[in-house]
Design a protein around this motif. Structure first.
Motif, PDB file in Angstrom:
ATOM      1  N   TYR A 127       0.814  -1.215   0.000  1.00 45.84           N
ATOM      2  CA  TYR A 127       0.000   0.000   0.000  1.00 45.84           C
ATOM      3  C   TYR A 127       0.848   1.267   0.000  1.00 45.84           C
ATOM      4  CZ  TYR A 127       0.993   0.200   5.018  1.00 45.84           C
ATOM      5  OH  TYR A 127       1.616   0.268   6.235  1.00 45.84           O
ATOM      6  N   THR A 128       0.227   2.307  -0.527  1.00 48.03           N
ATOM      7  CA  THR A 128       0.786   3.658  -0.456  1.00 48.03           C
ATOM      8  C   THR A 128      -0.342   4.548   0.030  1.00 48.03           C
ATOM      9  OG1 THR A 128       2.209   3.219  -2.371  1.00 48.03           O
ATOM     10  CG2 THR A 128       1.910   5.507  -1.724  1.00 48.03           C
ATOM     11  N   VAL A 129      -0.126   5.191   1.173  1.00 49.89           N
ATOM     12  CA  VAL A 129      -1.180   6.022   1.738  1.00 49.89           C
ATOM     13  C   VAL A 129      -0.544   7.165   2.509  1.00 49.89           C
ATOM     14  CG1 VAL A 129      -1.364   4.616   3.837  1.00 49.89           C
ATOM     15  CG2 VAL A 129      -3.309   5.987   3.106  1.00 49.89           C
ATOM     16  N   SER A 130      -1.184   8.316   2.462  1.00 50.80           N
ATOM     17  CA  SER A 130      -0.673   9.478   3.191  1.00 50.80           C
ATOM     18  C   SER A 130      -1.221   9.473   4.602  1.00 50.80           C
ATOM     19  CB  SER A 130      -1.080  10.755   2.464  1.00 50.80           C
ATOM     20  OG  SER A 130      -2.477  10.775   2.285  1.00 50.80           O
ATOM     21  N   GLY A 131      -0.516   8.822   5.503  1.00 54.47           N
ATOM     22  CA  GLY A 131      -0.969   8.764   6.887  1.00 54.47           C
ATOM     23  C   GLY A 131      -1.985   7.658   7.083  1.00 54.47           C
ATOM     24  N   LEU A 132      -1.525   6.480   7.447  1.00 57.47           N
ATOM     25  CA  LEU A 132      -2.416   5.326   7.562  1.00 57.47           C
ATOM     26  C   LEU A 132      -3.250   5.419   8.838  1.00 57.47           C
ATOM     27  CD1 LEU A 132      -3.179   2.506   6.375  1.00 57.47           C
ATOM     28  CD2 LEU A 132      -1.510   1.555   7.973  1.00 57.47           C
ATOM     29  N   ARG A 133      -4.576   5.373   8.660  1.00 61.32           N
ATOM     30  CA  ARG A 133      -5.452   5.296   9.826  1.00 61.32           C
ATOM     31  C   ARG A 133      -5.731   3.839  10.160  1.00 61.32           C
ATOM     32  NH1 ARG A 133      -9.391   8.599  12.347  1.00 61.32           N
ATOM     33  NH2 ARG A 133     -11.029   7.371  13.336  1.00 61.32           N
ATOM     34  N   GLY A 134      -5.883   3.009   9.141  1.00 55.60           N
ATOM     35  CA  GLY A 134      -6.146   1.595   9.380  1.00 55.60           C
ATOM     36  C   GLY A 134      -6.009   0.801   8.099  1.00 55.60           C
ATOM     37  N   LEU A 135      -5.614  -0.462   8.234  1.00 54.17           N
ATOM     38  CA  LEU A 135      -5.577  -1.388   7.111  1.00 54.17           C
ATOM     39  C   LEU A 135      -6.523  -2.530   7.448  1.00 54.17           C
ATOM     40  CD1 LEU A 135      -2.737  -2.556   4.889  1.00 54.17           C
ATOM     41  CD2 LEU A 135      -4.156  -4.285   5.993  1.00 54.17           C
ATOM     42  N   PHE A 136      -7.396  -2.858   6.503  1.00 51.86           N
ATOM     43  CA  PHE A 136      -8.470  -3.808   6.745  1.00 51.86           C
ATOM     44  C   PHE A 136      -8.299  -5.031   5.857  1.00 51.86           C
ATOM     45  CE2 PHE A 136     -11.131  -0.735   8.995  1.00 51.86           C
ATOM     46  CZ  PHE A 136     -10.627   0.458   8.537  1.00 51.86           C
ATOM     47  N   ALA A 154      -7.830  -3.310   2.275  1.00 54.00           N
ATOM     48  CA  ALA A 154      -8.220  -1.918   2.072  1.00 54.00           C
ATOM     49  C   ALA A 154      -7.484  -1.041   3.067  1.00 54.00           C
ATOM     50  CB  ALA A 154      -9.729  -1.748   2.241  1.00 54.00           C
ATOM     51  N   VAL A 155      -7.249   0.220   2.654  1.00 53.37           N
ATOM     52  CA  VAL A 155      -6.600   1.167   3.562  1.00 53.37           C
ATOM     53  C   VAL A 155      -7.473   2.403   3.710  1.00 53.37           C
ATOM     54  CG1 VAL A 155      -4.264   0.381   3.043  1.00 53.37           C
ATOM     55  CG2 VAL A 155      -5.254   2.282   1.722  1.00 53.37           C
ATOM     56  N   GLN A 156      -7.348   3.002   4.865  1.00 55.83           N
ATOM     57  CA  GLN A 156      -8.044   4.254   5.143  1.00 55.83           C
ATOM     58  C   GLN A 156      -7.008   5.225   5.677  1.00 55.83           C
ATOM     59  OE1 GLN A 156     -10.985   4.309   8.391  1.00 55.83           O
ATOM     60  NE2 GLN A 156     -12.425   5.096   6.882  1.00 55.83           N
ATOM     61  N   HIS A 157      -6.938   6.410   5.072  1.00 55.30           N
ATOM     62  CA  HIS A 157      -5.926   7.351   5.524  1.00 55.30           C
ATOM     63  C   HIS A 157      -6.449   8.172   6.693  1.00 55.30           C
ATOM     64  CE1 HIS A 157      -7.785  10.816   3.646  1.00 55.30           C
ATOM     65  NE2 HIS A 157      -7.738  10.275   2.467  1.00 55.30           N
ATOM     66  N   SER A 158      -5.599   8.960   7.256  1.00 53.44           N
ATOM     67  CA  SER A 158      -5.900   9.608   8.532  1.00 53.44           C
ATOM     68  C   SER A 158      -7.046  10.596   8.458  1.00 53.44           C
ATOM     69  CB  SER A 158      -4.645  10.297   9.073  1.00 53.44           C
ATOM     70  OG  SER A 158      -4.145  11.209   8.121  1.00 53.44           O
ATOM     71  N   GLY A 159      -7.467  10.957   7.239  1.00 52.71           N
ATOM     72  CA  GLY A 159      -8.590  11.868   7.114  1.00 52.71           C
ATOM     73  C   GLY A 159      -9.930  11.228   7.407  1.00 52.71           C
ATOM     74  N   TYR A 160      -9.954   9.907   7.592  1.00 56.51           N
ATOM     75  CA  TYR A 160     -11.171   9.154   7.923  1.00 56.51           C
ATOM     76  C   TYR A 160     -12.265   9.408   6.901  1.00 56.51           C
ATOM     77  CZ  TYR A 160     -14.891   7.047  10.695  1.00 56.51           C
ATOM     78  OH  TYR A 160     -15.913   6.238  11.138  1.00 56.51           O
ATOM     79  N   SER A 161     -11.965   9.132   5.665  1.00 53.68           N
ATOM     80  CA  SER A 161     -12.969   9.273   4.628  1.00 53.68           C
ATOM     81  C   SER A 161     -12.924   8.060   3.713  1.00 53.68           C
ATOM     82  CB  SER A 161     -12.769  10.569   3.872  1.00 53.68           C
ATOM     83  OG  SER A 161     -11.445  10.662   3.367  1.00 53.68           O
ATOM     84  N   THR A 162     -12.432   8.249   2.508  1.00 48.61           N
ATOM     85  CA  THR A 162     -12.500   7.186   1.518  1.00 48.61           C
ATOM     86  C   THR A 162     -11.690   5.972   1.933  1.00 48.61           C
ATOM     87  OG1 THR A 162     -12.791   8.813  -0.218  1.00 48.61           O
ATOM     88  CG2 THR A 162     -12.077   6.625  -0.892  1.00 48.61           C
TER      89      THR A 162
END
Lengths: 110, 110
Positions: A25-34, A89-97
């Motif tokens: 994964y590549t994500v700007s600030g990982l909030r969670g990986l599912f 799936a990944v969710q970035h720290s903005g808690y959106s998409t």
């Protein structure tokens, strides 16, 4: 832009033959990986959420691990009922998409 | 029992005929979203809502509308469906890192 790549696309195992699925994964600030399991024509079924590198979670024959760049879903001594598509799936720290990978289709033969 | 309920489960419609896919959750979640799933493309987010009267576009919002007038309901509206909107649609709701999916709605636009 968040990106999730799963490999392999498909995997065929014999019953009892352990293996691992990869999610890079590549994500700007990982909030969670599912991790999810999806059976044909059904909605994804929740398996695990991982929040930080080094974290591990287990459930029956499945174990998920997380590093800063990838996650692995280890399947130990799989059974035919483990056959499904596994989604990451990944969710970035903005808690959106939530951004999903395309999945790994696992087939376990008796 | 925690549930996300979608209706209809199966629908064949004609181009241009407005339709609504309903989604309801019984978990009092603030966050709800809609996804479509297409072969080779995986799950892609259409719209999401972080609370009542708060909605935002996901990755593929074109041709869709949503509303969030009540916490439990998040309908997906296709004002003028086209054949490229033929897909399997999933509604989801989430809280604290766990996302629950509905069983899916198979939509065919002819």
């Amino acid at each position: 832009e968040d990106q999730v790549t799963q490999s392999p696309e498909a995997l065929r195992l014999q019953e009892g033959e352990s293996s691992s699925l990869n999610c890079s994964y590549t994500v700007s600030g990982l909030r969670g990986l599912f991790w999810y399991r999806q059976d044909p024509g059904k909605g994804p079924e929740f398996l695990f959420t991982l929040y930080s590198a080094g974290e591990e979670k287990e459930k029956e024959r499945l174990k998920a691990t997380l590093t800063k760049k990838e996650s692995f879903l280890h399947i130990t001594a799989p059974k035919p009922e483990d056959s499904a598509t596994y989604l990451c799936a990944v969710q970035h720290s903005g808690y959106s998409t939530l951004t999903f990978g395309k999945g790994t289709m696992l087939l376990v033969s008796p | 029992e925690a549930q996300v309920t979608q209706n209809p489960r199966y629908l064949i419609t004609v181009t241009g005929k407005k339709l609504t896919v309903t989604c309801s959750q019984n978990m009092n979640h603030e966050y709800m979203s809609w996804y479509r799933q297409d072969p080779g493309l995986g799950l892609r987010q259409i719209y999401y809502s972080m609370n009542v009267e708060v909605t935002d576009k996901g990755d593929v919002p074109e041709g869709y509308k949503v509303s969030r007038k009540e916490k439990r309901n998040f309908p997906l509206i296709l004002e003028s469906p086209s054949p490229n909107q033929t897909s399997l649609y999933f509604c989801a709701s989430s809280s604290y890192g766990r996302i629950y999916f509905g069983e899916g709605s198979w939509l065919t636009v002819v």
